[in-house]
Motif scaffolding. Sequence first.
Motif, PDB file in Angstrom:
ATOM      1  N   VAL A   1      -9.811   3.553   0.010  1.00  0.00           N
ATOM      2  CA  VAL A   1      -9.357   2.880   1.228  1.00  0.00           C
ATOM      3  C   VAL A   1     -10.137   1.587   1.438  1.00  0.00           C
ATOM      4  O   VAL A   1      -9.564   0.555   1.816  1.00  0.00           O
ATOM      5  CB  VAL A   1      -9.501   3.807   2.448  1.00  0.00           C
ATOM      6  CG1 VAL A   1      -9.146   3.072   3.742  1.00  0.00           C
ATOM      7  CG2 VAL A   1      -8.602   5.025   2.297  1.00  0.00           C
TER       8      VAL A   1
ATOM      9  N   LEU B   1      -3.189  -0.250   7.884  1.00  0.00           N
ATOM     10  CA  LEU B   1      -4.338  -0.650   7.086  1.00  0.00           C
ATOM     11  C   LEU B   1      -5.600   0.050   7.584  1.00  0.00           C
ATOM     12  O   LEU B   1      -5.876   0.095   8.780  1.00  0.00           O
ATOM     13  CB  LEU B   1      -4.531  -2.165   7.167  1.00  0.00           C
ATOM     14  CG  LEU B   1      -5.465  -2.793   6.125  1.00  0.00           C
ATOM     15  CD1 LEU B   1      -4.920  -2.598   4.718  1.00  0.00           C
ATOM     16  CD2 LEU B   1      -5.649  -4.283   6.402  1.00  0.00           C
TER      17      LEU B   1
ATOM     18  N   ARG C   1       2.586   2.824  -1.005  1.00  0.00           N
ATOM     19  CA  ARG C   1       2.861   2.993  -2.436  1.00  0.00           C
ATOM     20  C   ARG C   1       1.824   3.827  -3.182  1.00  0.00           C
ATOM     21  O   ARG C   1       2.038   4.174  -4.346  1.00  0.00           O
ATOM     22  CB  ARG C   1       2.970   1.622  -3.121  1.00  0.00           C
ATOM     23  CG  ARG C   1       4.206   0.834  -2.731  1.00  0.00           C
ATOM     24  CD  ARG C   1       4.362  -0.399  -3.606  1.00  0.00           C
ATOM     25  NE  ARG C   1       4.481  -0.045  -5.015  1.00  0.00           N
ATOM     26  CZ  ARG C   1       5.628   0.316  -5.603  1.00  0.00           C
ATOM     27  NH1 ARG C   1       6.735   0.380  -4.899  1.00  0.00           N
ATOM     28  NH2 ARG C   1       5.667   0.609  -6.892  1.00  0.00           N
ATOM     29  N   SER C   2       0.707   4.134  -2.580  1.00  0.00           N
ATOM     30  CA  SER C   2      -0.337   4.877  -3.292  1.00  0.00           C
ATOM     31  C   SER C   2      -0.673   6.176  -2.563  1.00  0.00           C
ATOM     32  O   SER C   2      -0.744   6.210  -1.334  1.00  0.00           O
ATOM     33  CB  SER C   2      -1.596   4.026  -3.455  1.00  0.00           C
ATOM     34  OG  SER C   2      -2.072   3.602  -2.208  1.00  0.00           O
TER      35      SER C   2
ATOM     36  N   HIS D   1       4.796   5.169   6.561  1.00  0.00           N
ATOM     37  CA  HIS D   1       4.076   4.037   7.150  1.00  0.00           C
ATOM     38  C   HIS D   1       2.593   4.381   7.251  1.00  0.00           C
ATOM     39  O   HIS D   1       2.216   5.383   7.860  1.00  0.00           O
ATOM     40  CB  HIS D   1       4.632   3.714   8.528  1.00  0.00           C
ATOM     41  CG  HIS D   1       3.865   2.622   9.227  1.00  0.00           C
ATOM     42  ND1 HIS D   1       3.821   1.324   8.749  1.00  0.00           N
ATOM     43  CD2 HIS D   1       3.077   2.646  10.341  1.00  0.00           C
ATOM     44  CE1 HIS D   1       3.063   0.589   9.547  1.00  0.00           C
ATOM     45  NE2 HIS D   1       2.606   1.373  10.518  1.00  0.00           N
ATOM     46  N   VAL D   2       1.747   3.555   6.622  1.00  0.00           N
ATOM     47  CA  VAL D   2       0.297   3.773   6.634  1.00  0.00           C
ATOM     48  C   VAL D   2      -0.380   2.504   7.130  1.00  0.00           C
ATOM     49  O   VAL D   2      -0.461   1.513   6.396  1.00  0.00           O
ATOM     50  CB  VAL D   2      -0.232   4.131   5.226  1.00  0.00           C
ATOM     51  CG1 VAL D   2      -1.723   4.478   5.302  1.00  0.00           C
ATOM     52  CG2 VAL D   2       0.551   5.269   4.611  1.00  0.00           C
TER      53      VAL D   2
ATOM     54  N   SER E   1      -1.488   4.183   1.190  1.00  0.00           N
ATOM     55  CA  SER E   1      -0.626   3.067   1.550  1.00  0.00           C
ATOM     56  C   SER E   1       0.800   3.533   1.331  1.00  0.00           C
ATOM     57  O   SER E   1       1.042   4.678   0.924  1.00  0.00           O
ATOM     58  CB  SER E   1      -0.931   1.825   0.700  1.00  0.00           C
ATOM     59  OG  SER E   1      -0.449   2.005  -0.624  1.00  0.00           O
TER      60      SER E   1
ATOM     61  N   GLN F   1      -8.901  -1.111  -0.703  1.00  0.00           N
ATOM     62  CA  GLN F   1      -7.613  -1.605  -0.239  1.00  0.00           C
ATOM     63  C   GLN F   1      -7.758  -2.579   0.928  1.00  0.00           C
ATOM     64  O   GLN F   1      -6.958  -3.500   1.081  1.00  0.00           O
ATOM     65  CB  GLN F   1      -6.743  -0.420   0.187  1.00  0.00           C
ATOM     66  CG  GLN F   1      -5.325  -0.796   0.566  1.00  0.00           C
ATOM     67  CD  GLN F   1      -4.526   0.418   0.980  1.00  0.00           C
ATOM     68  OE1 GLN F   1      -5.079   1.463   1.255  1.00  0.00           O
ATOM     69  NE2 GLN F   1      -3.232   0.275   1.015  1.00  0.00           N
ATOM     70  N   THR F   2      -8.768  -2.376   1.757  1.00  0.00           N
ATOM     71  CA  THR F   2      -8.919  -3.184   2.959  1.00  0.00           C
ATOM     72  C   THR F   2      -9.788  -4.425   2.757  1.00  0.00           C
ATOM     73  O   THR F   2     -10.013  -5.176   3.694  1.00  0.00           O
ATOM     74  CB  THR F   2      -9.539  -2.344   4.095  1.00  0.00           C
ATOM     75  OG1 THR F   2     -10.764  -1.758   3.645  1.00  0.00           O
ATOM     76  CG2 THR F   2      -8.605  -1.235   4.519  1.00  0.00           C
TER      77      THR F   2
ATOM     78  N   TYR G   1      -1.684   9.915   1.807  1.00  0.00           N
ATOM     79  CA  TYR G   1      -1.147   8.583   1.545  1.00  0.00           C
ATOM     80  C   TYR G   1      -2.208   7.551   1.914  1.00  0.00           C
ATOM     81  O   TYR G   1      -2.727   7.554   3.033  1.00  0.00           O
ATOM     82  CB  TYR G   1       0.099   8.321   2.392  1.00  0.00           C
ATOM     83  CG  TYR G   1       1.380   8.870   1.812  1.00  0.00           C
ATOM     84  CD1 TYR G   1       2.131   8.133   0.899  1.00  0.00           C
ATOM     85  CD2 TYR G   1       1.841  10.127   2.173  1.00  0.00           C
ATOM     86  CE1 TYR G   1       3.309   8.640   0.366  1.00  0.00           C
ATOM     87  CE2 TYR G   1       3.019  10.645   1.652  1.00  0.00           C
ATOM     88  CZ  TYR G   1       3.750   9.885   0.748  1.00  0.00           C
ATOM     89  OH  TYR G   1       4.919  10.392   0.231  1.00  0.00           O
TER      90      TYR G   1
END
Length: 215
Positions: free
Chosen positions: A134, A16, A56-57, A13-14, A54, A137-138, A52
């Motif tokens: 990051v 956001l 998945r990444s 679990h990461v 996310s 991603q955000t 990590y």
Amino acid sequence: MDRNPPEGTGPVHVPLGHVVANEKWRGSQLAQGMQGKVKLVFEDGLAPVDFYLSVRSCILYITEADLVAGNSYRKRLVRVRNSSNLQGIAIVEKTPTSEQYFPAIQKFTVLDLGMVLLPVASQMEASCIIIQLVQEQTKEPSKNPFLRKKQAQLSEPFLLRTVQQIPGVGKIKASLLLQKFPSIQQLSNASIQELEQVVGPAAAQQIHVFFTQSR
């Protein structure tokens, strides 16, 4: 047959805007470079993953010492590559000491595994790359579903940098190549004739030689 995630590469679990880091990096220059830019959470038992971004990444960080010590890093890369639930990016320290070992890991990671590899000169440079990932991603997702899908590919700008490492390929040619061949595997399997249609005869020959000689 579906690939099963190897032990140690299960879902993490990461939140956001956070990075979940392997406990071994606590107090490192790499972690210090990210402090204040992203929120770091340290956890045990993340091997073979170092960071990590996310669920998945993830990032696998290969140090100068790892390269000099031998090929043990290969097992880590393969474990993540064989995981059906992870997109891994390899960040590798390319220094005067490790430079002679760099071609081997570049060929193994990019050609054999089809993963993105990013060379860095220091842990501080690596921290900037992770922060950039990051931040990508955000970003607020676009309402356009096609653009949203594109934004989801966190490694896309770094895949571009990977292709640029091929002799004779600059940023423009790398971009054109990835439009035609969106993965390393497709690019490495392209014929000279297919490459010529994108970048011309001279560059096509260099790219073909790079992939065929590396094998």
